[in-house]
Design a protein around this motif. Sequence first.
Motif, mmCIF file in Angstrom:
data_model
loop_
_atom_site.group_PDB
_atom_site.id
_atom_site.type_symbol
_atom_site.label_atom_id
_atom_site.label_comp_id
_atom_site.label_asym_id
_atom_site.label_seq_id
_atom_site.Cartn_x
_atom_site.Cartn_y
_atom_site.Cartn_z
ATOM 1 N N ASP A 231 -68.787 -3.522 33.851
ATOM 2 C CA ASP A 231 -68.845 -2.353 32.977
ATOM 3 C C ASP A 231 -69.026 -1.108 33.840
ATOM 4 O O ASP A 231 -69.795 -1.119 34.816
ATOM 5 N N TYR A 262 -64.882 -2.016 30.323
ATOM 6 C CA TYR A 262 -65.745 -3.185 30.182
ATOM 7 C C TYR A 262 -65.254 -4.355 31.029
ATOM 8 O O TYR A 262 -64.043 -4.542 31.212
ATOM 9 N N LYS A 278 -73.475 -1.146 34.959
ATOM 10 C CA LYS A 278 -74.334 -2.266 34.558
ATOM 11 C C LYS A 278 -74.105 -3.448 35.482
ATOM 12 O O LYS A 278 -72.973 -3.708 35.895
ATOM 13 N N ARG A 279 -75.191 -4.162 35.795
ATOM 14 C CA ARG A 279 -75.072 -5.409 36.546
ATOM 15 C C ARG A 279 -74.301 -6.421 35.707
ATOM 16 O O ARG A 279 -74.220 -6.318 34.479
ATOM 17 N N ASN A 281 -74.936 -9.342 34.640
ATOM 18 C CA ASN A 281 -75.687 -10.024 33.576
ATOM 19 C C ASN A 281 -75.968 -9.128 32.377
ATOM 20 O O ASN A 281 -76.363 -9.607 31.321
ATOM 21 N N ASP A 282 -75.791 -7.809 32.554
ATOM 22 C CA ASP A 282 -76.043 -6.868 31.464
ATOM 23 C C ASP A 282 -74.752 -6.323 30.861
ATOM 24 O O ASP A 282 -74.800 -5.448 29.992
ATOM 25 N N SER A 283 -73.612 -6.827 31.304
ATOM 26 C CA SER A 283 -72.332 -6.298 30.822
ATOM 27 C C SER A 283 -72.134 -6.619 29.347
ATOM 28 O O SER A 283 -72.788 -7.502 28.782
ATOM 29 N N LYS A 287 -73.339 -9.912 27.193
ATOM 30 C CA LYS A 287 -74.104 -9.824 25.942
ATOM 31 C C LYS A 287 -73.394 -10.563 24.813
ATOM 32 O O LYS A 287 -74.027 -11.242 24.007
ATOM 33 N N HIS A 290 -73.855 -14.280 25.303
ATOM 34 C CA HIS A 290 -75.238 -14.645 24.961
ATOM 35 C C HIS A 290 -75.431 -14.669 23.446
ATOM 36 O O HIS A 290 -76.019 -15.620 22.901
ATOM 37 N N ASP A 620 -75.181 -0.632 22.292
ATOM 38 C CA ASP A 620 -76.413 -1.414 22.345
ATOM 39 C C ASP A 620 -77.144 -1.388 21.009
ATOM 40 O O ASP A 620 -77.694 -2.406 20.573
ATOM 41 N N GLU A 624 -78.098 -4.597 18.576
ATOM 42 C CA GLU A 624 -79.500 -4.901 18.299
ATOM 43 C C GLU A 624 -79.791 -4.941 16.806
ATOM 44 O O GLU A 624 -80.537 -5.794 16.330
#
Length: 701
Positions: A231, A262, A278-279, A281-283, A287, A290, A620, A624
């Motif tokens: 990202d 992205y 973003k790293r 794992n945070d892309s 997400k 996950h 985000d 959420e």
Amino acid sequence: MENKHVYRLQGLSCANCAAKFEKNVKAIHTVEDAQVNFGAAKLTVIGEASMEQLEKAGAFDGIRLIPEQAKIQIDPLPFWKKRANILAFISAFFVLLGYAASAWGGEKDPLVIGLFALSIVIGGYDLLRTGLANIWHFRFDMKTLMTIAIIGAAFIDEWKEGAVVVFLFAVSEALERYSMDRARRSIQQLIDFAPKKALIRRGKQEYEMDVDDLQVDDIIIVKPGQKIAADGVVIQGASSVNEATITGESMPVHKTIGDEVYAGTMNEEGALEIRVTKRVNDSMLAKMIHLVEEAQAERAPSQQFVDRFARYYTPMIMLVAFFVALIPPLLFSGSWETWIYRGLTVLVVGCPCALVISTPVAIVTAIGHAAHRGVLIKGGIHLEELGKLTAIAFDKTGTLTKGKPEVTDIHIFSNDRTEKELLQIAASIEKYSQHPIASAIVREAQKQGISLDEWSVVDFHSITGKGVSASVNKTAYYIGSPALFSEHPLSTEMVDAISSLQQEGKTVVGIGDQTELFGIIAVSDRARERAALTIKQLYREKIERIVMLTGDNRATATSIGGALGVNEVKAELLPEDKLRIIKEIRDEHGRIAMVGDGVNDAPALAAASVGVAMGAAGTDVALETADIVLMSDDLQQLPYVIRLSRKTLRIIKQNIMFALLLKLLALILIVPGWLTLWMAVFADMGATLIVLFNSLRLMRI
């Protein structure tokens, strides 16, 4: 959480195996808690346990573990190379030899019995080992039932029946694994979208590195035809980017300097230089993966019912089998061999395999399919709720409309003010607001070359549902809806101008001080292209009530609602009013969905049975707050996901009813002796396959 470890699982074959593996891991004394996600084939461990300990806990099912962040890639074995399937083929070979030998020497010939016994031992080795352990520990599942049935068949000299039962059960298990692997493939495909390497520039040097090692603010270079590795924001170049992996929308999106991109999306034309934000794992893709995996782990209400039912069902079947084998010989002089055989057939018929998988395979398939279309569903419970809806409420701005309004008119009511001065006051204050209308006023000022930094702005305050106030160069100003100035003396000219603009469907913003309304700015927010079509489709999907909720004035709201085909419009609402209306409709209809932009109206989204957020490519906040996220901001995904939900509910009900009715029919056929052991297994295998393939029909929506 420091003590949390996540592993991907290979070899996990069934829902019962997942439950047993989870129990075994929890029994390790250094493990505080563990959870097996059967849908995603993942294990989460809280505490400390070695790979050796964990694989020992799953040895009964041949489970292998791979740390989630490990870079090793183990390709899945072909169907014919898997150990369980090889044993099934060998078992089948000895069954065929046994049948051939029995044609010469009869079924009681020692050679024939030896061949069938060999088939049972080879094909049923894993089954019998697990089943015997279950009997020893008083655990009752389908492998326990099958083990008792096979041992019982051997005990009454039905070796041929026992061998066929073992082979058919092995085939059933293999096909179940294959079907679940197909359902899980949706997650693996999402994972595979992300590239493993990235071309990076640091200083004047360019070199390739693992995406896991990328840092925020690194510069990556993406050539035409390559996937974007992280990202970030474009800092050089322009290109078309296919974002289907994130939004489900196959049409490329033009990207230029300053635009967000992205990980996992495809650069189609020009070369891009991207600053990583973003790293890995945070892309956004990480997400999504996950959320999809978490959703597939969450048990839907129908699955919870099936799980509870299965706990009582298996012991009940064992009890029925016991009485079938015992009562006729004891009370009615029946043959012990005949009725023991029929009791064993009850055990085989009673295998809850089809029932246990009736819900999870449908939920896993539906959620994975939706993710590929750019719709994130955060759990089976939300998928089920969506299918039962009869009412939907829409926020207007940013949902039914594009959320990027433009200034269309400026009217001055004071001879001491100019249009430019009015716009400068308004924009200087509104630059502190996040509201879409405020952004439109700021954009218009910037377009006209008006500086927003010349004047001092202090004491900025939001007036809930009405507007804002602030002090500009030590003078207090108010900006907001005409209702904010209701206590000011308004001339006929002002009232007519406001009314005329509102009837055109425009939002009117007033600018004034404590005593006077200086002028008004009209802002128009165009409806989304396919919003009207979406409303029509929702009515065709039997949604009885569609309501538009907005804080805008009644005339503007009615104009937009009428153009879109919404038959109920509620305007001039404060956030608490929206919350109250959602609760009222929910009480009346039982269920209601609230569709919003995921930024405002959080209380209404939370109060609705299902909160649906327009994702703006997955902000985000949207991820959420909502139960369901439309990643591409395409309203037409809403009728699609409702159809998906309703078809999922129908398929789950079909699966459960079919599994139970077939069991009931088979049990009835056992009493007169019309159903043999191998026919019982064949019926159970058929039920399992029909349930699996019926669920996989969801992939075709």
